[in-house]
Enzyme design. Sequence first.
Site, mmCIF file in Angstrom:
data_model
loop_
_atom_site.group_PDB
_atom_site.id
_atom_site.type_symbol
_atom_site.label_atom_id
_atom_site.label_comp_id
_atom_site.label_asym_id
_atom_site.label_seq_id
_atom_site.Cartn_x
_atom_site.Cartn_y
_atom_site.Cartn_z
ATOM 1 N N TYR A 89 0.820 -1.221 0.000
ATOM 2 C CA TYR A 89 0.000 0.000 0.000
ATOM 3 C C TYR A 89 0.857 1.276 0.000
ATOM 4 O O TYR A 89 0.745 2.090 -0.931
ATOM 5 C CB TYR A 89 -1.011 -0.015 1.163
ATOM 6 C CG TYR A 89 -1.758 1.297 1.288
ATOM 7 C CD1 TYR A 89 -2.754 1.639 0.380
ATOM 8 C CD2 TYR A 89 -1.439 2.221 2.284
ATOM 9 C CE1 TYR A 89 -3.423 2.860 0.473
ATOM 10 C CE2 TYR A 89 -2.105 3.432 2.383
ATOM 11 C CZ TYR A 89 -3.099 3.749 1.479
ATOM 12 O OH TYR A 89 -3.746 4.956 1.557
ATOM 13 N N LYS A 109 1.323 4.067 -3.076
ATOM 14 C CA LYS A 109 0.980 5.485 -2.932
ATOM 15 C C LYS A 109 2.192 6.356 -3.271
ATOM 16 O O LYS A 109 2.061 7.419 -3.882
ATOM 17 C CB LYS A 109 0.482 5.794 -1.508
ATOM 18 C CG LYS A 109 -0.803 5.130 -1.104
ATOM 19 C CD LYS A 109 -1.992 5.495 -1.972
ATOM 20 C CE LYS A 109 -2.562 6.871 -1.759
ATOM 21 N NZ LYS A 109 -3.792 7.088 -2.587
HETATM 22 N N1 LIG Z 1 -8.556 6.397 5.056
HETATM 23 C C1 LIG Z 1 -7.450 7.017 5.402
HETATM 24 O O1 LIG Z 1 -7.119 7.153 6.597
HETATM 25 C C2 LIG Z 1 -6.567 7.604 4.348
HETATM 26 C C3 LIG Z 1 -6.843 7.492 2.989
HETATM 27 N N2 LIG Z 1 -5.996 8.078 2.072
HETATM 28 C C4 LIG Z 1 -6.282 8.011 0.627
HETATM 29 O O2 LIG Z 1 -7.545 8.606 0.398
HETATM 30 C C5 LIG Z 1 -8.183 7.990 -0.712
HETATM 31 C C6 LIG Z 1 -9.585 7.591 -0.336
HETATM 32 O O3 LIG Z 1 -9.506 6.664 0.722
HETATM 33 P P1 LIG Z 1 -10.791 6.198 1.536
HETATM 34 O O4 LIG Z 1 -11.921 7.097 1.239
HETATM 35 O O5 LIG Z 1 -10.366 5.980 2.927
HETATM 36 O O6 LIG Z 1 -11.038 4.761 0.886
HETATM 37 P P2 LIG Z 1 -12.375 4.095 0.396
HETATM 38 O O7 LIG Z 1 -12.065 2.666 0.148
HETATM 39 O O8 LIG Z 1 -13.510 4.408 1.303
HETATM 40 O O9 LIG Z 1 -12.654 4.832 -0.985
HETATM 41 C C7 LIG Z 1 -11.994 4.518 -2.158
HETATM 42 C C8 LIG Z 1 -12.999 4.568 -3.292
HETATM 43 O O10 LIG Z 1 -12.305 4.248 -4.495
HETATM 44 C C9 LIG Z 1 -13.107 3.360 -5.232
HETATM 45 N N3 LIG Z 1 -12.292 2.498 -6.069
HETATM 46 C C10 LIG Z 1 -11.460 1.507 -5.675
HETATM 47 N N4 LIG Z 1 -10.927 0.909 -6.735
HETATM 48 C C11 LIG Z 1 -11.405 1.542 -7.829
HETATM 49 C C12 LIG Z 1 -11.218 1.369 -9.217
HETATM 50 N N5 LIG Z 1 -10.452 0.398 -9.702
HETATM 51 N N6 LIG Z 1 -11.852 2.210 -10.048
HETATM 52 C C13 LIG Z 1 -12.677 3.172 -9.580
HETATM 53 N N7 LIG Z 1 -12.899 3.378 -8.281
HETATM 54 C C14 LIG Z 1 -12.272 2.563 -7.410
HETATM 55 C C15 LIG Z 1 -13.845 2.528 -4.197
HETATM 56 O O11 LIG Z 1 -15.024 1.930 -4.746
HETATM 57 C C16 LIG Z 1 -14.138 3.558 -3.138
HETATM 58 O O12 LIG Z 1 -15.392 4.162 -3.338
HETATM 59 C C17 LIG Z 1 -7.305 6.820 -1.127
HETATM 60 O O13 LIG Z 1 -6.562 7.188 -2.262
HETATM 61 C C18 LIG Z 1 -6.383 6.609 0.063
HETATM 62 O O14 LIG Z 1 -5.142 6.092 -0.324
HETATM 63 C C19 LIG Z 1 -4.914 8.794 2.452
HETATM 64 C C20 LIG Z 1 -4.610 8.933 3.763
HETATM 65 C C21 LIG Z 1 -5.392 8.344 4.815
HETATM 66 C C1 LIG Z 2 -4.801 -3.942 17.106
HETATM 67 C C2 LIG Z 2 -3.657 -3.064 16.663
HETATM 68 C C3 LIG Z 2 -2.554 -3.055 17.627
HETATM 69 C C4 LIG Z 2 -4.127 -1.661 16.368
HETATM 70 C C5 LIG Z 2 -4.726 -1.600 14.993
HETATM 71 C C6 LIG Z 2 -4.851 -0.193 14.496
HETATM 72 C C7 LIG Z 2 -4.540 -0.135 13.010
HETATM 73 C C8 LIG Z 2 -5.577 -0.952 12.272
HETATM 74 C C9 LIG Z 2 -4.488 1.307 12.529
HETATM 75 C C10 LIG Z 2 -3.417 2.108 13.290
HETATM 76 C C11 LIG Z 2 -2.907 3.181 12.347
HETATM 77 C C12 LIG Z 2 -3.786 3.076 11.121
HETATM 78 C C13 LIG Z 2 -3.261 3.615 9.792
HETATM 79 C C14 LIG Z 2 -2.859 5.081 9.884
HETATM 80 O O1 LIG Z 2 -3.943 5.844 10.368
HETATM 81 C C15 LIG Z 2 -2.376 5.620 8.558
HETATM 82 C C16 LIG Z 2 -3.129 5.201 7.348
HETATM 83 C C17 LIG Z 2 -3.052 5.972 6.218
HETATM 84 C C18 LIG Z 2 -3.607 5.560 4.999
HETATM 85 O O2 LIG Z 2 -3.339 6.156 3.958
HETATM 86 C C19 LIG Z 2 -4.478 4.377 4.936
HETATM 87 C C20 LIG Z 2 -4.915 3.874 6.269
HETATM 88 C C21 LIG Z 2 -3.785 3.860 7.298
HETATM 89 C C22 LIG Z 2 -2.707 2.895 6.800
HETATM 90 C C23 LIG Z 2 -4.340 3.439 8.685
HETATM 91 C C24 LIG Z 2 -4.823 1.968 8.642
HETATM 92 C C25 LIG Z 2 -5.214 1.411 10.010
HETATM 93 C C26 LIG Z 2 -4.107 1.573 11.052
HETATM 94 C C27 LIG Z 2 -2.909 0.729 10.673
#
Ligand SMILES: NC(=O)C1=CN([C@@H]2O[C@H](COP(=O)(O)OP(=O)(O)OC[C@H]3O[C@@H](n4cnc5c(N)ncnc54)[C@H](O)[C@@H]3O)[C@@H](O)[C@H]2O)C=CC1
Ligand SMILES: CC(C)CCC[C@@H](C)[C@H]1CC[C@H]2[C@@H]3[C@H](O)CC4=CC(=O)CC[C@]4(C)[C@H]3CC[C@]12C
Length: 369
Positions: free
Chosen positions: A159, A163
């Site tokens: 992952y 990214k």
């Molecule tokens: N959740 C987090 O804590 C973080 C997320 N991100 C980034 O933010 C973005 C959004 O993440 P989330 O909303 O958390 O994930 P999510 O899984 O809720 O949303 C991702 C969306 O992309 C769509 N998708 C996946 N594969 C696809 C494909 N082949 N074609 C078209 N659409 C597709 C999914 O259907 C989904 O709706 C991602 O790029 C992720 O890497 C960055 C930092 C932290």
């Molecule tokens: C039981 C364990 C000891 C605790 C589990 C917690 C983990 C599942 C999560 C702790 C930190 C999270 C990640 C972090 O917030 C940074 C992230 C950034 C992204 O772009 C995607 C998600 C994630 C990797 C997030 C995923 C869950 C944790 C690893």
Amino acid sequence: MAESAPVPKLVYLVTGGCGFLGEHVVRMLLEREPRLRELRVFDLHLSPWLKELKTGPVQVTAIQGDVTQAHEVAAAMAGTHVVIHTAGLVDVFGRASPETIHKVNVQGTENVIKACVQTGTQFLVYTSSMEVVGPNVKGHPFYRGNEDTPYEAVHRHPYPRSKALAERLVLEANGRKVRGGLPLVTCALRPTGIYGEGHQIMRDFYHQGLRLGGRLFRAIPASVEHGRVYVGNVAWMHVLVARELGPRAALMGGQVYFCYDRSPYKSYEDFNMEFLGPCGLRLVGTHPLLPYWLLVLLAALNALLQWLLRPLLLYAPLLNPYTLAVANTTFTVSTDKAQRHFGYEPLFSWEDSRARTILWVQATEGLAQ
Ligand SMILES: NC(=O)C1=CN([C@@H]2O[C@H](COP(=O)(O)OP(=O)(O)OC[C@H]3O[C@@H](n4cnc5c(N)ncnc54)[C@H](O)[C@@H]3O)[C@@H](O)[C@H]2O)C=CC1
Ligand SMILES: CC(C)CCC[C@@H](C)[C@H]1CC[C@H]2[C@@H]3[C@H](O)CC4=CC(=O)CC[C@]4(C)[C@H]3CC[C@]12C
């Protein structure tokens, strides 16, 4: 003479617009981008809530499509001015293969860039991640770091590796000529761990706590700090960047920005308790219940089981060597680059973000997981 309202003329496309972050970006654009004429929502899986957005003044076009299919991306992007590329495969639990993660996150991003060039889309905002920087496999802390803080970024997990590769492609594409001869302007936002309405892992912890009689057991020392960011502020930063990329292309083009707000620095578990506590859960223990070496052993065992069971079933628990390393490493961001470059200020205060998230967790009570 009174200033007239801007004529809506821009066409935006949000990839992954039905995801956790994507939905907030879509709704934020409709609320806060007055120049919007049409909003295209591109996702592999379209959500039912899209229907209710179609009754407003902006034309909302739902496009079911796959970013790994170059022709689908190009067709959806024809005639757009701005693309916000949030689609991605967020998997740190081993649910998808490394090849699939690479295909969606890297090849998908490549397709978006190529489609910008082919169709003449001039502005590209990419949702990157703090994981592009770290935590690294050595568990080095990143303490109140900014975009210029030196850090040994080592990516072994698919992952973060995907990214980082995708982010590089986006930044390198800045300045490339698009159809019509204008230069492409790109920018990458690196959110830390996002929380808020729609956060699946928060929901999982909540239901786990309910199953355990209203208790969660501390696994990570309270001294390990994480920087977290509210989803509404992440969406707001995307909208602002998209708006300012045109007028500030020379300053912002090819830049990365951490995506942050004023959420307090806390351990992953203590931070979650800010929301789960008011919903009736309790975090048991001031110190981790299990010694760290035992967690490392259990994480390794989970990885082994995942590998052994793969031909039969998907075993993907929260705890694995990678999630343990991330959860157990301090990673906090302190920066004002976004504020200096395009005037970013969080739209939601910590109090608002907390209240909204608590309301959402309470509303999920009793819902099937
Ligand atoms: N959740 C987090 O804590 C973080 C997320 N991100 C980034 O933010 C973005 C959004 O993440 P989330 O909303 O958390 O994930 P999510 O899984 O809720 O949303 C991702 C969306 O992309 C769509 N998708 C996946 N594969 C696809 C494909 N082949 N074609 C078209 N659409 C597709 C999914 O259907 C989904 O709706 C991602 O790029 C992720 O890497 C960055 C930092 C932290
Ligand atoms: C039981 C364990 C000891 C605790 C589990 C917690 C983990 C599942 C999560 C702790 C930190 C999270 C990640 C972090 O917030 C940074 C992230 C950034 C992204 O772009 C995607 C998600 C994630 C990797 C997030 C995923 C869950 C944790 C690893």
